[in-house]
Scaffold this motif. Structure first.
Motif, PDB file in Angstrom:
ATOM      1  N   CYS A 177      16.836 -18.967  -7.554  1.00 49.14           N
ATOM      2  CA  CYS A 177      18.166 -18.969  -6.936  1.00 49.14           C
ATOM      3  C   CYS A 177      18.464 -20.397  -6.487  1.00 49.14           C
ATOM      4  O   CYS A 177      17.577 -21.258  -6.462  1.00 49.14           O
ATOM      5  N   ALA A 179      19.483 -23.098  -3.661  1.00 49.49           N
ATOM      6  CA  ALA A 179      19.508 -23.367  -2.225  1.00 49.49           C
ATOM      7  C   ALA A 179      20.417 -24.564  -1.986  1.00 49.49           C
ATOM      8  O   ALA A 179      20.190 -25.646  -2.552  1.00 49.49           O
ATOM      9  N   SER A 255      13.377 -16.746  -5.663  1.00 53.09           N
ATOM     10  CA  SER A 255      14.246 -15.936  -4.804  1.00 53.09           C
ATOM     11  C   SER A 255      13.547 -15.446  -3.542  1.00 53.09           C
ATOM     12  O   SER A 255      14.209 -15.215  -2.522  1.00 53.09           O
ATOM     13  N   LYS A 258      14.125 -16.882   0.031  1.00 49.98           N
ATOM     14  CA  LYS A 258      15.221 -16.493   0.922  1.00 49.98           C
ATOM     15  C   LYS A 258      14.677 -15.955   2.242  1.00 49.98           C
ATOM     16  O   LYS A 258      15.348 -16.016   3.265  1.00 49.98           O
ATOM     17  N   PHE A 267      21.628 -19.461   0.243  1.00 52.71           N
ATOM     18  CA  PHE A 267      21.039 -19.129  -1.050  1.00 52.71           C
ATOM     19  C   PHE A 267      22.079 -18.401  -1.896  1.00 52.71           C
ATOM     20  O   PHE A 267      22.700 -17.429  -1.444  1.00 52.71           O
TER      21      PHE A 267
END
Length: 371
Positions: A177, A179, A255, A258, A267
């Motif tokens: 993901c 950031a 991920s 997070k 995120f």
């Protein structure tokens, strides 16, 4: 038939010591022979052989009674300790060979602390309470070397490059993901295309620290038509997030990061997000018996394999294949609870099963478990 040292160069048969202890407790040849499943003559011969070996009388015998001598009293106390220690030594040897006692040293990356490590530590500690279990967060580039050199028994890490020297097994798969700093112009979005970060500097782990992660990030950017501007390289994912929160740049991270819940960073999911893997890696040489139990808990089909999952990727019109649907609650509980280390009544009644919580995210109520 065991032997322990006696006087001179001869050895004392532990069977004779056991017979002596029974006779010392009963002070009756008939009752002692009955407990030992012997007739009296063989028992008398064993005691006589023991006395000959030691060169002292162990019992005072008369037509009406049997009593211990001073030497017999001392031997009885010592013999019980010897036989108990011998029995425990045999149990310890068996337990050590089965990995039920001993020591196990596991290294892991900071990223693994947010996905695999908490669950497997809980499960292994519950299943093997007598193993001295040590976990060490280490730099990614050190883990492979430390496993090969025997400084740790196994590592939970991104796939190593020197795979020829190691055995490995994938235990967790997840998408990357984005950031971003909280004040970034894209921070309000829920999902972005990676090309939207083309003009933004990146913070990234160097390839020497995590080759597979580095290749996934650079490869995904290049597939979208650009090579990322790398402003800074640092080894630890937590440090990368701290730098993102300070607006040093943006980053692509697994991920599960997070869960760090860092103020100053947001995120976002990525369209067609690449996936990265966490593996457990161990040396190809003969391994610590305690490691067998650890690896078995990570095997497909065991309840700890709920950590080995492939979350849904990306969003919009272009998505990776979704994972298969979860089995019905009742079937899932039966599948995982059958391997649960907590075999108590509450667990069987579905009131609060740790494996159920891992699978579904909340404790099971009796009603929902029956649905």
């Amino acid at each position: 038939m065991g032997m322990v040292p006696g006087q001179g160069s001869q050895m004392i048969d532990t069977k004779h010591l056991r017979s002596f202890c029974v006779l010392a407790e009963t002070l009756h040849f008939g009752r002692a022979a009955e407990r030992l499943n012997l007739s009296q003559p063989p028992l008398s011969r064993q005691i006589a052989a023991l006395e000959t070996e030691l060169g002292i009388a162990l019992f005072k015998r008369s037509s009406r009674s049997v009593a211990l001598t001073a030497g017999g009293t001392q031997l009885h106390a010592d013999a019980k300790a010897i036989l108990s220690l011998l029995e425990q030594a045999c149990k310890n040897a068996t337990a050590a060979e089965r990995g039920q006692i001993g020591a196990l040293r596991i290294g892991f990356t900071s990223c693994a602390a947010y996905n695999v490590v908490p669950g497997i530590v809980r499960s292994y500690s519950a299943a093997f309470p007598n193993v001295h279990f040590t976990i060490r967060e280490q730099l990614p580039e050190d883990l492979s070397t430390h496993v090969i050199e025997g400084k740790i028994d196994a590592a939970i890490m991104f796939p190593p490059e020197n795979a020829q020297a190691l055995n490995s097994r994938t235990v967790y798969t997840e998408p990357l993901c984005a950031a971003l700093p909280k004040g970034h112009s894209l921070a309000h979005k829920r999902q972005i295309a990676i090309a939207e970060l083309e003009d933004t500097p990146f913070v990234i782990a160097p390839r020497s620290a995590a080759p597979s992660l580095y290749d996934a990030i650079i490869g995904h950017c290049q597939a979208s038509g650009f090579t990322p501007q790398v402003r800074l390289e640092t080894n630890l994912q937590q440090t990368i997030l701290n730098l993102v929160a300070e607006s040093v740049g943006v980053a692509l991270v697994p991920s599960s990061m997070k869960k760090a819940r860092l103020n100053g960073a947001v995120f976002l999911s990525i369209q067609d997000a690449p996936v990265v893997h966490q593996v457990v890696a161990w040396a190809k040489r003969d391994i610590n018996p305690c490691l067998h139990g650890f690896l078995n808990l990570l095997d497909p089909g065991s309840h700890t394999n709920t950590y080995s999952q492939t979350p849904r990727l990306g969003g919009g019109s272009s998505r990776a294949a979704a994972p298969p649907p979860q089995p019905p609650i009742r079937a899932a509980y039966r599948r995982f609870a059958s391997r649960c280390t907590r075999r108590d009544r509450a667990c069987r009644q579905h009131r609060r099963c740790p494996t159920y919580v891992d699978l579904h995210g909340s404790p099971a109520s009796p009603r929902s478990a029956r649905d």
